[in-house]
Design a protein around this motif. Structure first.
Motif, short mmCIF file in Angstrom:
data_model
loop_
_atom_site.label_atom_id
_atom_site.label_comp_id
_atom_site.label_asym_id
_atom_site.label_seq_id
_atom_site.Cartn_x
_atom_site.Cartn_y
_atom_site.Cartn_z
N ALA A 127 45.74 10.77 44.47
CA ALA A 127 44.33 10.60 44.13
C ALA A 127 43.97 11.31 42.83
N GLU A 128 44.63 12.44 42.56
CA GLU A 128 44.29 13.24 41.38
C GLU A 128 45.04 12.81 40.12
N HIS A 129 46.16 12.10 40.28
CA HIS A 129 46.99 11.75 39.13
C HIS A 129 47.27 10.25 39.13
N PRO A 130 47.30 9.62 37.94
CA PRO A 130 47.57 8.18 37.85
C PRO A 130 49.07 7.89 37.95
N VAL A 131 49.66 8.26 39.07
CA VAL A 131 51.09 8.02 39.27
C VAL A 131 51.32 6.52 39.45
N ARG A 132 52.15 5.95 38.60
CA ARG A 132 52.40 4.51 38.67
C ARG A 132 53.81 4.18 39.12
N VAL A 133 54.71 5.16 39.11
CA VAL A 133 56.08 4.94 39.56
C VAL A 133 56.50 6.14 40.40
N VAL A 134 57.08 5.87 41.57
CA VAL A 134 57.68 6.90 42.40
C VAL A 134 59.17 6.60 42.52
N LEU A 135 60.00 7.60 42.18
CA LEU A 135 61.45 7.45 42.21
C LEU A 135 62.01 8.14 43.45
N TYR A 136 63.04 7.54 44.03
CA TYR A 136 63.69 8.08 45.23
C TYR A 136 65.20 8.14 44.99
N VAL A 137 65.80 9.29 45.25
CA VAL A 137 67.24 9.43 45.00
C VAL A 137 68.07 9.28 46.26
N ASN A 138 67.42 9.18 47.43
CA ASN A 138 68.17 8.99 48.68
C ASN A 138 67.34 8.20 49.67
N GLN A 139 67.88 8.00 50.86
CA GLN A 139 67.23 7.17 51.87
C GLN A 139 66.64 8.01 53.01
N ASN A 140 66.16 9.20 52.70
CA ASN A 140 65.57 10.05 53.73
C ASN A 140 64.44 9.31 54.44
N VAL A 141 64.37 9.49 55.76
CA VAL A 141 63.36 8.78 56.55
C VAL A 141 61.94 9.13 56.11
N VAL A 153 53.56 0.27 32.77
CA VAL A 153 52.64 -0.68 32.14
C VAL A 153 52.23 -1.77 33.13
N GLU A 154 53.21 -2.27 33.88
CA GLU A 154 52.93 -3.34 34.85
C GLU A 154 51.95 -2.86 35.91
N ARG A 155 52.13 -1.65 36.43
CA ARG A 155 51.23 -1.14 37.47
C ARG A 155 49.87 -0.73 36.92
N ASP A 156 49.83 -0.27 35.68
CA ASP A 156 48.54 0.00 35.04
C ASP A 156 47.69 -1.29 34.99
N GLU A 157 48.35 -2.36 34.59
CA GLU A 157 47.64 -3.63 34.49
C GLU A 157 47.19 -4.11 35.87
N ARG A 158 48.03 -3.90 36.85
CA ARG A 158 47.69 -4.34 38.21
C ARG A 158 46.49 -3.55 38.75
N VAL A 159 46.52 -2.22 38.56
CA VAL A 159 45.43 -1.38 39.05
C VAL A 159 44.13 -1.70 38.32
N VAL A 205 55.64 7.90 52.08
CA VAL A 205 55.10 7.70 50.73
C VAL A 205 55.08 6.22 50.36
N LEU A 206 55.99 5.47 50.92
CA LEU A 206 56.07 4.03 50.64
C LEU A 206 54.81 3.28 51.10
N ARG A 207 54.00 3.93 51.91
CA ARG A 207 52.79 3.27 52.41
C ARG A 207 51.78 3.00 51.29
N TYR A 208 51.86 3.74 50.18
CA TYR A 208 50.85 3.63 49.13
C TYR A 208 51.15 2.45 48.22
N ARG A 209 50.12 1.63 47.96
CA ARG A 209 50.32 0.35 47.29
C ARG A 209 50.35 0.42 45.77
N ASP A 210 49.60 1.33 45.17
CA ASP A 210 49.45 1.29 43.72
C ASP A 210 50.72 1.59 42.94
N PRO A 211 51.49 2.64 43.30
CA PRO A 211 52.70 2.90 42.51
C PRO A 211 53.80 1.88 42.81
#
Length: 404
Positions: free
Chosen positions: A109-123, A396-402, A128-134
């Motif tokens: 909510a406080e930051h315009p995060v547009r990409v979230v990176l994941y390095v493993n498959q932790n449950v 850029v793609e997610r900025d345009e979408r938001v 975090v995957l629930r959030y639609r914007d990034p």
């Protein structure tokens, strides 16, 4: 007996909570010494929910992430205080501690995060995957033909940044997974930004890296060679006066199998003893540094079917792959294990001969032909640039979408 086990479990749980509370207070004090975070800053977040035991998965991304942070503000989102403290001290990146999903929500909510990176498959990635914007992007922590690299879990992410065509072919085996639309080949950015390592002598010796993977947590993942090959490989290489041996075991070695833990202790003692007897040789047991400096510092490699093999492949230097002793370990015929000669446990004592053969022109040519398939363009700097460009494009793609 059950009562005793239960009591011990409660003691361990209580100790863990105390350690966590102490780490949280320490992290808060340490953060107060750093510049305050201004809302509206971060554009990319790296989600890492694990304990420090799995930090090797994130550590190899530090240098590429620092390069990304020079172009887009990046934050590491840790879910455990002990991990947050370690990452903040070692990475050079901003770190936020989010123990609850509410704190994750506050960050987004406080930051315009547009990409979230994941390095493993932790449950916990799922929370975090629930959030639609990034855009949610799986970047993994290494390229390999291990069975889990073609997991159905890949469907959870909007994109997967993969090494090259071989990874895309591997993922094509997942039913109803659109490889063309959801994968982005980036090569191996870590090769372009290796971590620092010790200075090894340059005295004419051949520096051989033995980098066994861990024993795995299920039969299909039992690729580790410490028990089956380790003694013979280490003894043969230490016996050669023209060899400097660097042993770099997987950080999780011995966590699932007592025999592997015993082999680890035995081989560590053997390498340390050889280093004391022959200090001029510079033999090294390396269980402290991040993997990567070895690629340029070592001349040849003995390893298992693992990410190390694929990183080493890009160097085009002599490579010997071990054959898993477990019949349940899956060796893909189309993968690296099906395309290169494998060292059987019974032949492990002749590893020096195999290294000599691996330096022959025909084997060098065979490995070089695989580099394009696994990584694409490996011109210095090309992989890192592809990673940076791929993240920029998604922002850029997610900025345009938001905005829309």
């Amino acid at each position: 007996m059950g009562f005793v086990r239960g009591a011990r479990a409660l003691v361990v749980l209580g100790a863990g909570r105390v350690r966590g509370a102490v780490a949280r207070r320490a992290f808060t004090r340490e953060q107060e010494q750093r510049p305050p975070v201004v809302p509206g800053t971060f554009r990319v977040a790296v989600h890492f929910p694990d304990a420090p035991v799995n930090l090797y998965q994130l550590e190899q991304w530090y240098a590429p992430l620092r390069a990304l942070a020079a172009e887009l503000p990046v934050v590491v989102l840790a879910r455990q205080a002990t991990t947050a403290r370690t990452v903040a001290a070692a990475s050079g990146l901003p770190v936020l501690l989010a123990r609850s999903i509410g704190q994750v929500e506050t960050l987004l909510a406080e930051h315009p995060v547009r990409v979230v990176l994941y390095v493993n498959q932790n449950v916990r990635n799922f929370s975090v995957l629930r959030y639609r914007d990034p855009a949610h992007v799986f970047v993994s922590h290494g390229e390999s033909d291990k069975d889990y690299m073609a997991s159905n879990q890949m469907k959870a992410y909007d994109r997967a940044f993969v090494a090259g065509d071989a990874a895309r072919e591997r993922l094509a085996a997942i039913a109803e997974y659109d490889v063309a639309a959801r994968t982005v080949p980036i090569g191996r950015p870590q090769v372009d930004a290796p971590p620092p390592g010790p200075a090894l002598p340059r005295d004419g010796r051949t520096t051989v890296l033995y980098a066994p993977t861990w024993e795995g947590d299920r039969p299909s993942m039992a690729y580790g060679s410490l028990v089956s090959h380790g003694d013979a490989v280490v003894d043969a290489l230490l016996a050669d006066p023209g060899v400097r041996l660097v042993v770099r075991p997987h950080p999780r070695s011995g966590t699932s199998d007592p025999a592997t833990a015993a082999a680890l202790r035995r081989l560590r003692a053997r390498v340390h003893a050889a280093a004391r007897r022959h200090p001029e040789a510079g033999h090294l047991w390396d269980d402290e540094t991040a993997f990567g400096w070895h690629l340029s510092a070592c001349d040849a490699c003995v390893t298992d079917i693992s990410a190390v093999a694929y990183d080493w492949l890009a160097t085009r230097k002599p490579l010997v792959l071990t054959r898993p002793a477990s019949p349940d370990a899956i060796v893909e015929p189309a993968g690296l294990g099906g395309r290169l000669p494998l060292l059987d446990a019974g032949d492990a004592g002749r590893v020096r001969d195999r290294l000599t053969a691996a330096a022959e022109p025909d084997e060098v040519a065979a490995r070089s032909a695989l580099v394009e398939r696994y990584y694409g363009d490996m011109t210095p700097g090309a992989s890192l640039r592809r990673f940076l460009d791929a993240v920029h494009a998604l922002v850029v793609e997610r900025d345009e979408r938001v905005a829309g």
